[in-house]
Structure formats: C-alpha cells, structure tokens
Design a protein around this motif. Structure first.
Motif, short mmCIF file in Angstrom:
data_model
loop_
_atom_site.label_atom_id
_atom_site.label_comp_id
_atom_site.label_asym_id
_atom_site.label_seq_id
_atom_site.Cartn_x
_atom_site.Cartn_y
_atom_site.Cartn_z
N VAL A 37 60.16 -13.71 45.89
CA VAL A 37 59.72 -12.51 46.60
C VAL A 37 58.49 -12.79 47.48
CG1 VAL A 37 58.19 -11.37 44.89
CG2 VAL A 37 59.72 -10.01 46.30
N TYR A 144 59.74 -6.25 54.88
CA TYR A 144 59.07 -7.43 54.33
C TYR A 144 59.89 -8.10 53.24
CZ TYR A 144 58.01 -3.71 51.05
OH TYR A 144 58.15 -2.65 50.20
N CYS A 145 60.95 -7.45 52.76
CA CYS A 145 61.52 -7.80 51.44
C CYS A 145 62.75 -8.68 51.53
CB CYS A 145 61.85 -6.51 50.68
SG CYS A 145 62.27 -6.84 48.96
N GLY A 181 66.14 -1.89 37.78
CA GLY A 181 66.89 -1.95 39.03
C GLY A 181 65.90 -2.15 40.16
N GLN A 182 66.35 -2.78 41.21
CA GLN A 182 65.47 -2.94 42.38
C GLN A 182 65.16 -1.57 42.96
OE1 GLN A 182 64.47 -5.98 42.83
NE2 GLN A 182 65.96 -6.86 41.43
N SER A 219 62.08 -0.47 39.12
CA SER A 219 61.08 0.14 39.98
C SER A 219 61.66 1.31 40.76
CB SER A 219 60.64 -0.85 41.03
OG SER A 219 59.65 -1.70 40.66
N PRO A 246 55.97 2.65 43.73
CA PRO A 246 55.21 1.95 44.77
C PRO A 246 55.13 2.72 46.09
CG PRO A 246 56.73 0.45 43.70
CD PRO A 246 57.07 1.83 43.22
N GLN A 248 53.04 1.14 48.63
CA GLN A 248 52.83 -0.07 49.46
C GLN A 248 51.68 0.05 50.45
OE1 GLN A 248 54.43 -2.42 48.18
NE2 GLN A 248 56.46 -1.75 47.56
N ASP A 286 52.65 -0.42 43.69
CA ASP A 286 52.50 -1.75 44.27
C ASP A 286 51.92 -1.55 45.67
OD1 ASP A 286 54.01 -2.38 42.06
OD2 ASP A 286 55.72 -3.20 43.17
N PHE A 287 51.09 -2.49 46.10
CA PHE A 287 50.50 -2.43 47.44
C PHE A 287 50.67 -3.77 48.15
CE2 PHE A 287 48.00 0.68 45.07
CZ PHE A 287 47.94 1.75 45.96
N PHE A 317 49.25 -7.16 46.61
CA PHE A 317 49.63 -8.47 47.15
C PHE A 317 49.22 -8.61 48.60
CE2 PHE A 317 52.99 -6.81 44.33
CZ PHE A 317 52.91 -7.74 43.30
N LYS A 318 48.92 -9.87 48.99
CA LYS A 318 48.78 -10.17 50.41
C LYS A 318 50.18 -10.28 50.99
CE LYS A 318 45.62 -13.66 49.61
NZ LYS A 318 44.87 -14.85 49.99
N TYR A 319 50.38 -9.71 52.16
CA TYR A 319 51.70 -9.83 52.79
C TYR A 319 52.08 -11.30 52.95
CZ TYR A 319 55.19 -10.26 56.35
OH TYR A 319 56.32 -10.66 57.03
N SER A 320 53.32 -11.61 52.58
CA SER A 320 53.81 -12.98 52.64
C SER A 320 55.10 -13.00 53.47
CB SER A 320 54.07 -13.45 51.20
OG SER A 320 54.82 -14.62 51.15
N1 SAH Z 1 61.89 -2.82 44.49
C1 SAH Z 1 61.62 -4.11 43.88
C2 SAH Z 1 60.55 -4.85 44.53
C3 SAH Z 1 60.40 -6.19 43.92
S1 SAH Z 1 59.10 -7.00 44.57
C4 SAH Z 1 61.41 -3.98 42.42
O1 SAH Z 1 62.34 -3.98 41.67
O2 SAH Z 1 60.27 -3.92 41.94
C5 SAH Z 1 57.71 -6.26 43.81
C6 SAH Z 1 56.62 -6.00 44.80
O3 SAH Z 1 56.32 -7.18 45.51
C7 SAH Z 1 56.95 -5.00 45.89
O4 SAH Z 1 56.84 -3.67 45.47
C8 SAH Z 1 55.94 -5.33 46.95
O5 SAH Z 1 54.70 -4.69 46.72
C9 SAH Z 1 55.74 -6.83 46.76
N2 SAH Z 1 56.38 -7.59 47.83
C10 SAH Z 1 57.70 -7.64 48.14
N3 SAH Z 1 57.89 -8.43 49.22
C11 SAH Z 1 56.66 -8.90 49.59
C12 SAH Z 1 56.20 -9.74 50.64
N4 SAH Z 1 57.03 -10.26 51.53
N5 SAH Z 1 54.87 -10.00 50.70
C13 SAH Z 1 54.01 -9.46 49.79
N6 SAH Z 1 54.39 -8.65 48.79
C14 SAH Z 1 55.71 -8.36 48.69
#
Ligand code: SAH
Length: 421
Positions: A37, A144-145, A181-182, A219, A246, A248, A286-287, A317-320
C-alpha cells in the motif's frame, strides 16, 4: 486482512504436515506475506528477502504471497533468483502446488475473486479475535490507492458463507468477531431469491451467538455509512462503540483530487448521527499528508478536522506515490521535507487527542478482552471496547478472557487498570 491471510496459509500448510518454526535457518518453506500500500512496505519485503536468502537452508523453498507478489509478478524472480513462488492475494490457495512440484517456479497473480474462500480449510482453533473477510477488492478508486489493482474489483461473499465462518470461529474459540473488507460497510449480497443482505444483517445474525461478546468491522468508507448501519450501533450492545472511518484530508479541494467524498459537512453529519444513537461512540481515522498539490491552507484544514472530530486514535501517513495509480502522475508532487514537517504537526494533534481520551477513561469501568502476557511476564494486556491497550497485574489464578476492569491510570499509549472481582 494480512493477519487473516497468514492464519489461513498456516492452517492450509498444517494440513500438509507442516509445523511452524520461529527460526529461518530451520525452515523447509519460507513465505513472506506482503503489503504494497505504501512504497516503504514494498521496500521492506525486498530487504527481508535479502536477509532470508542468506540465512535459509539451501533446500528450503522461498516465496512471496500477497500484494507485492501481485505488483511485482515475474519481475520478483529476476530481482531475487532464489524465489520459488510468487502468489497474489487471491491465489495463495495454490500454494500446495509448489510443495508437490518443488523444482518448478510457481507464478500466479490472477484476480481469482472469491475462489480462494472455497479452497481454504476452516480453522480448527481460532484466536479470541477472529478476522472474517466479507468482501475482496474495492470499487472506490481513490486516486492514491493501489488496492483496486492488487485486490481487484469489489466482490461481497455470500451471506451464508460469512455466517458459516462466524459460527465456526465461535465454536473454535473466538469471542470477538472483526469483519474485514477494503470497503466493509459497502458489503452487499443478493441471494438467489433476490434478498439483499448488508453489513447490518451480518452483525445482527452474529450477535445471536452466545459465544460472541464483541463485534467490530474495518475499514469503512464514509458515504457507505447507511442509516441501518448507524442505527445498529444503538440497538446492538455487542457492537463495540468504536469506528474507524477514514477521512484522509480536511480539505475538500484535496479530497476531490483524491476522488474521495469531499462534503465535510456530510461527514460531520454522519458522526453526529452516530453519537445520537450511542453517545459513547468514538471515531478513528486514517490521514494522508502531502498529497500532490496540498497547500499549507489545505493542510491546516486537515489539522482543524482532526481537532474538531477529536479522533481518539488514528493512522497518519506521508503520501507515497504508487504504481498503477492516478495520483502518482499528478503535477505538484510535494517534497519529502514538507511531508515530514506536516506529518509531525498532524501527529502532535492526534497524540494530544489520544492522550486526552485515555486520561478521560481514568475511574471508569470497562469490559476488556484478554490479549497477551507482557514482556516482563508480570502483567496481562487487555483491549478495551475502544481498542486501547490496558495493562493489569497478572493474577495468580487463571482468569476468563473477558474481565471488568477499573481504569486507574493512563498515558498517551495505554491504560493501567485493576480487575474487578
Ligand atoms: N480501505 C482500505 C485502505 C487500506 S490502506 C482499508 O481496508 O483499510 C490503509 C490506509 O493507508 C488508507 O486509509 C490511507 O490512509 C493509507 N494509504 C493508502 N494508500 C496510500 C498511499 N499511496 N500513500 C500514503 N498512504 C496511503
């Protein structure tokens, strides 16, 4: 989700005569169950593989399963030639094939949907907390996901299959059920007679089981918080008064770019409704900080919402940037330095919220679930209904896993308490 996958892999291998070892150099089969992730999680897998390939027995089979396997595919074999198998999160039930044919290289990163659930053996012994997936994948496509790529489109498991897993868990040791579940609150299953089942139906059915005392789920996606689900917090006491929902970011502009629900007032209304059906309910979030183009003002809005909603514990989290995602290609990517400063500032706020809530628990009595003995062997660790860790002195006699505990002290990270006899 990964804990669940790991438990099922272990159960499957036990059926093939394997037992677990803590020692890499003793193992005949080594499996890394992986998360992709954020980039850091993926990097850790490859550095761990570097260590393991030096420590393992020459003959030991080595492989990766889960999301990094799906993301890397055949490339994983090029990076780590010692790998014997690479299996995605929906194909790890194919693992026995490598035991039968140890001289081949096994690659399967197909999105098999729900197929794996039919193949995996039931657990014969379940821990006190049972993780039960109700769906695979996600349809929301937050920009982002990587999850929609690694775990595919959203599929809800048949209602009866989930309930059968719950019943099995309750008969083999579980006291708490955590539905996974996601996009868990988006669970929707229509049976052959056209009857629709939702997450609230799973909760109601599970609550009927006398062995089960606590129910939670993770989540949640904010706009999937339907009224039936909100109401059940008020009517079902076994459902814990704690919800991870979350947000975010606190900036509507950034939420739009994330392809997330951007109506902050609507989000606050859901929180208000939850509090009106159950006033002791608490929320976590989650942020992500430093999403592309996030300005200082956008970030201030995130701080404001964290302060206002008073989330009691959160993940930040820092955006990745991730492969196969839209946000990775967006302009105005934020520097690591700015991301770090913003994360530090957000964490200060989140830690303050958490400390304040923990302190407010002093003097209260809570029914808590046993988790473990601490490192010293002199204390027991329990989980409160809000998932806080609560530490008590270890009694001389054996005790039941659910105990009423009076909270006597607290800090940012945990509570101290006394078992009420
Ligand atoms: N909806 C999913 C999300 C999984 S990821 C679940 O089942 O929880 C968990 C958290 O990671 C997300 O809510 C988000 O805050 C963080 N995240 C996801 N992708 C990211 C990315 N590219 N960079 C930083 N944080 C991320």
């Amino acid at each position: 989700m990964n804990v669940y996958d790991g438990q099922r892999i272990a159960a499957m291998l036990e059926k093939h005569g394997f037992t677990q070892t803590e020692n890499v150099s003793d193992a005949d089969l080594i499996i890394l169950n992986t998360c992709s992730v954020r980039a850091k999680a993926t990097d850790k897998v490859y550095s761990a593989l570097g260590r393991i390939r030096r420590a393992k027995k020459e003959s030991a089979l080595l492989g990766i399963v889960g999301c990094v396997a799906r993301e890397s595919g055949a490339d994983a074999f090029r990076r780590i030639p010692e790998l014997n198998f690479v299996l995605g999160p929906q194909s790890y039930h194919k693992l026995p094939e490598i035991i039968k044919n140890p001289d081949t290289k096994l690659l399967n990163i197909d999105l098999g949907g729900l197929e794996k659930f039919d193949e995996l053996p039931q657990m014969t012994k379940t821990p006190l907390v049972a993780y039960i997936p109700v769906q695979e994948g996600c349809n929301h496509c937050c920009t982002y996901c990587i999850v929609p790529y690694t775990r595919g489109r959203e599929l809800s498991r048949p209602f009866n299959d989930v309930i059968n897993d719950v019943i099995n868990a309750s008969k083999t040791g579980a006291i708490e059920i955590c539905f996974l579940g996601q996009n868990v609150n988006g669970y929707r299953y229509t049976d052959e007679n056209g009857k629709l089942y939702k997450l609230s139906d799973l909760i109601r059915e599970t609550a009927k089981l006398p062995e089960i005392s606590r129910i939670r789920f993770t989540s949640s996606y904010p706009t999937e918080m339907s009224d039936d689900l909100i109401e059940i917090f008020g009517t079902e006491p076994k459902l814990l008064p704690f919800l991870n929902m979350p947000i975010q970011s606190g900036s509507p502009r950034i939420l739009k770019k994330m392809n997330r629900p951007d109506d902050i007032d609507a989000y606050k209304t859901i929180v208000k409704k939850l509090k009106s059906v159950r006033n002791d309910i608490q929320i976590s979030s989650d942020f992500i900080v430093g999403f592309p183009d996030e300005s200082d003002e956008d970030f201030e809005q995130t701080l404001n919402i964290a302060r206002e909603i008073k989330y009691i514990n959160s993940y930040s989290f820092k955006y990745s940037p991730r492969p196969h995602t839209a946000a990775a290609l967006m302009s105005n990517q934020i520097s690591e330095q700015i991301k770090s400063v913003r994360l530090q500032r957000l964490d200060l706020q989140l830690n303050e919220n958490q400390r304040e809530f923990n302190m407010s628990c002093i003097g209260k009595e809570m029914i808590c679930l046993y988790e473990s003995v601490d490192k010293t062997g002199r204390h027991l660790v329990f989980r409160t209904p809000y998932m806080q860790q609560c530490i008590v002195d270890k009694p001389n006699e054996d005790i039941a896993p659910l105990q009423k505990i009076k909270i006597t002290d607290a800090n940012k990270s945990c509570l101290r308490g006394e078992i009420i006899k």
